[in-house]
Design an enzyme around this catalytic site. Structure first.
Site, PDB file in Angstrom:
ATOM      1  N   CYS A   1     -26.029 -12.876 -20.833  1.00  0.00           N
ATOM      2  CA  CYS A   1     -25.711 -13.992 -20.248  1.00  0.00           C
ATOM      3  C   CYS A   1     -26.626 -14.410 -19.012  1.00  0.00           C
ATOM      4  CB  CYS A   1     -24.436 -14.265 -20.077  1.00  0.00           C
ATOM      5  SG  CYS A   1     -24.008 -13.099 -18.457  1.00  0.00           S
TER       6      CYS A   1
ATOM      7  N   CYS B   1     -27.565  -9.398 -16.881  1.00  0.00           N
ATOM      8  CA  CYS B   1     -27.093  -9.132 -17.916  1.00  0.00           C
ATOM      9  C   CYS B   1     -27.843  -9.518 -19.209  1.00  0.00           C
ATOM     10  CB  CYS B   1     -25.921  -9.802 -18.103  1.00  0.00           C
ATOM     11  SG  CYS B   1     -25.075  -9.998 -19.585  1.00  0.00           S
TER      12      CYS B   1
ATOM     13  N   GLY C   1       0.787  -1.206  -0.067  1.00  0.00           N
ATOM     14  CA  GLY C   1       0.080  -0.026  -0.037  1.00  0.00           C
ATOM     15  C   GLY C   1       0.877   1.355   0.206  1.00  0.00           C
TER      16      GLY C   1
ATOM     17  N   CYS D   1     -18.760 -12.893 -19.484  1.00  0.00           N
ATOM     18  CA  CYS D   1     -19.977 -13.088 -20.056  1.00  0.00           C
ATOM     19  C   CYS D   1     -19.940 -13.893 -21.241  1.00  0.00           C
ATOM     20  CB  CYS D   1     -20.294 -11.682 -20.774  1.00  0.00           C
ATOM     21  SG  CYS D   1     -21.919 -11.465 -21.282  1.00  0.00           S
TER      22      CYS D   1
ATOM     23  N   CYS E   1     -22.681  -7.496 -18.928  1.00  0.00           N
ATOM     24  CA  CYS E   1     -21.687  -7.646 -18.245  1.00  0.00           C
ATOM     25  C   CYS E   1     -20.472  -6.726 -18.690  1.00  0.00           C
ATOM     26  CB  CYS E   1     -21.054  -9.076 -18.191  1.00  0.00           C
ATOM     27  SG  CYS E   1     -22.088 -10.226 -17.515  1.00  0.00           S
TER      28      CYS E   1
END
Lengths: 377, 308
Positions: B252, B249, B40, B280, B274
């Protein structure tokens, strides 16, 4: 009906072809050659070399041609090429005092040792369009040579003339000639930055940005009233000293513009008042940039001089973080890249917040029997 | 390993393997090692000019160039999709300068360079995820000065960030940050996850893959080693939550993935798909169908004539 979008690859290739076609323009017109650019657009060439941080006239001319005359695009091409080059030596400090001068003026003295040498300058031209150039006019008559040769050791106004009386602050040369100099292309910049790094940043910084900041110091956003002590433009030789050789060898000449400003003085009850300095140095003939750089350099010395920070030009972090046009153009223009994923997040949030307000309003309407038709507060 | 890439076809000059010279790669790898050692923490590095503009992913490209080897398989996504113009361009760049295999399949990639998304499919220990980062400093919009923000990180002084999030709640009833949502790494550094939607934040936590972040213009590198604790900032009474959709979606039928909105006409009709194209496509191959899929059996397709 939505069909998943495919074909980005073909679209890119075709876009590149169209770009090349547009760059070439009308094929009935002769194609511009890079040596024409190098010779006849030489101020563009030197700007691209200066901000591209790479002294190579031919490559700069090529970059200008490839970039369709967009100088920032050309600068970017130069930088991307430069970054791949191996670094095999560091030059010795160049000696602008030994410059082969084409132009040298001082605004602080009417006449001075070495004289005022105007050289090639737009300064006193009338800006009237010369239509003979458009009509492919005749070749200009040759400029006559001066009667006396230019002083080979042109004295420097600040160091040799003003400093003789101790009227200007000393600019001590590092004791060791090969003392390390910061290099922002090899080391990450850390703040507060030393003057070497600041000058390097300004020298490759965007001409327009440095100009605007320099200008701002003249209009009250910093107060370091400047005189142009000296501007000189000409060629200097660059030397390197290969370790195995033990002596310096000349690897070629570069064209430079150097500007030294004399700025408002500083003194106290116990110290004699002295003028202070600003410094500008840039590839090619570019007095606009060299003067602006000297103004901003002086402004950024505010801390060193114990001056109050009043304007952006005095704030080195602000100046240095925003002076590079390859960086700024990239980041400004990147917002045209797709951001639909992030925007979707914002859409969802705004819709949800609107729904909550509507729900609250409907509820209070049902309770109080009054409607409050206000939209966004 | 000195390798060069010749490209006699278009007369391009020889470049080193993956464009960058070996000294530069070594410098970047040193920064990466430091970044992995201090999760970080933003490590300054001497970022180079790249042949694509700043803002187009030069940081990610430099990190990828420093870690990629000839046996790697590279996937590049932008907005979750492999076929976005910039993803195509970066993939072509490495295909040309490193001649590595490329893929659009998340599972097949050893290195995935991304802009704005984390793939939906869970990543593995043998994968590296490289993020393109525009502004690495999570505190930048609260404090523009680098000298100040570095001090704030050093002193772990993150009060300003909590005040900002609190003010959001006071003003809007929500934390009004939907992407680049700040996270706390390993209980020490507040970090910018890059402008991924906050939907992706939970995936960063305890991820098996190594996550590397490159910010080219700002010249910073940071990292999350595998299995690092990453927590999105929040309050006890306003816990962190991710976006949800009422829709699925259209292609899909997924309800668990991040959805992009597609405008179908100027009558307000729209559908959702998606954002992760590989996810997808894989679902469609497995037989999943959404309401707008073109080979949707008759009768059901009408249902999806769009979210009306």
């Amino acid at each position: 009906m939505y069909v998943a979008v495919k074909g980005g690859e073909r679209a890119i290739n075709n876009a590149h072809k169209l770009l090349a076609e547009q760059r070439r323009g009308d094929k009935d017109i002769a194609e511009i050659e890079t040596d024409q650019i190098e010779q006849q657009l030489s101020l563009s060439v030197t700007r691209v070399m200066a901000e591209g941080s790479l002294y190579d006239r031919d490559l700069a001319a090529l970059a200008i041609k490839q970039g369709r005359g967009d100088l920032i695009e050309a600068i970017f091409l130069m930088r991307a090429y430069r970054t791949t080059l191996p670094r095999f030596a560091f030059s010795k400090p160049i000696k602008t005092a030994e410059m082969d001068v084409s132009r040298r003026i001082s605004a602080t003295f009417k006449d001075l040792p070495g004289g005022q040498i105007l050289g090639p300058t737009f300064d006193y031209t009338h800006r009237l369009l010369d239509f003979t150039l458009m009509a492919n006019g005749e070749a200009p008559s040759e400029a006559p040579s001066g009667e006396q040769p230019v002083d080979e050791n042109m004295p420097r106004v600040l160091d040799d003339i003003l400093n003789y009386e101790g009227l200007i602050q000393d600019e001590p040369v590092p004791v060791e000639e090969n003392a390390p100099v910061a290099d922002l292309t090899r080391e990450p910049v850390k703040f507060p930055a030393g003057r070497d790094l600041r000058l390097q940043n300004l020298s490759r910084g965007d001409e327009g940005f440095v100009l605007a900041l320099g200008y701002s110091t003249q209009r009250g956003y910093a107060n370091s009233h400047a005189f142009v002590g000296e501007i000189r433009y000409g060629t200097v030789s660059v030397e390197i000293e290969p370790e195995e050789l033990g002596f310096a060898i000349d690897i070629g000449d570069i064209e430079l513009t150097e500007c030294e400003t004399v700025n408002k003085f500083k003194g106290s009850k116990t110290k004699l008042p002295q003028f202070t300095r600003g410094y500008g140095l840039v590839f090619g003939q570019n007095e606009r940039k060299a003067i602006s750089m000297a103004l901003v350099d002086r402004a950024m010395r505010a801390n060193e001089m114990g001056e109050q920070i009043m304007g952006p030009a005095q704030d080195s972090e602000f100046v240095m973080e925003h002076s590079d046009n390859v960086q700024s153009t990239g980041f400004v223009e990147h917002i045209k890249l797709p951001h639909y994923v992030d925007f979707q997040g914002e859409l969802e949030l705004v819709r949800r917040m609107r729904a909550e307000v509507e729900e609250r309003l409907a509820k209070s309407e049902a309770e109080n029997g009054t409607s409050q038709p206000e939209a966004a507060e | 390993m000195e390798q060069t890439v010749k490209n006699p076809a278009d007369g391009a000059p020889d470049y080193n393997f993956a464009y960058l010279d070996e000294q530069t790669k070594r410098m970047i790898r040193r920064a990466l090692l430091k970044a992995v050692a201090i999760p970080g923490y933003q490590v300054p590095f001497a970022g180079r000019e790249m042949p694509m503009p700043y803002g187009w992913g030069t940081g990610g490209v430099q990190v990828t160039a420093a870690v990629i080897g000839p046996n790697d398989t590279l996937k590049v996504i932008d907005q979750g999709a492999d076929d976005t113009t910039n993803a195509v361009s970066i993939r072509q760049f490495f295909a040309k300068t490193a001649q590595v295999a490329t893929t659009e399949k998340t599972a097949e990639a050893s290195i995935i360079q991304t802009r704005h998304r984390i793939p939906e499919k869970e990543l593995r220990e043998d994968q590296v995820l490289v993020y393109q980062v525009p502004i690495p400093e999570p505190l930048r919009f609260l404090e523009p000065r680098e000298t100040e923000t570095r001090k704030m990180h050093a002193l772990e002084e993150y009060g300003l960030m909590h005040v900002k999030l609190y003010e959001d709640i006071a003003r809007h009833g929500h934390i009004a940050t939907t992407y680049a949502y700040p996270v706390m790494v390993d209980d020490r550094y507040v970090m910018d996850p890059s402008p991924t939607p906050k939907f992706d934040n939970p995936k960063m936590n305890d991820m098996a893959a190594l996550q590397l972040f490159g910010a080219g213009r700002e010249k910073r590198i940071y990292a999350l080693p595998p299995y690092t604790k990453v927590k999105s900032l929040d309050f006890e009474d306003h816990p962190f939550e991710v976006q949800t959709w009422e829709d699925e979606c259209g292609m899909c039928g997924a309800r668990d993935s991040y959805l992009d909105e597609v405008i179908l006409d100027d009558q307000g009709n729209r559908m959702f798909v998606c954002s992760d194209t590989d996810y997808c496509a894989e679902r469609q191959e497995a037989g999943h169908r959404g309401p707008q899929h073109h080979d949707q059996p008759l009768g059901t397709a009408d249902r999806g004539k769009a979210a009306e």
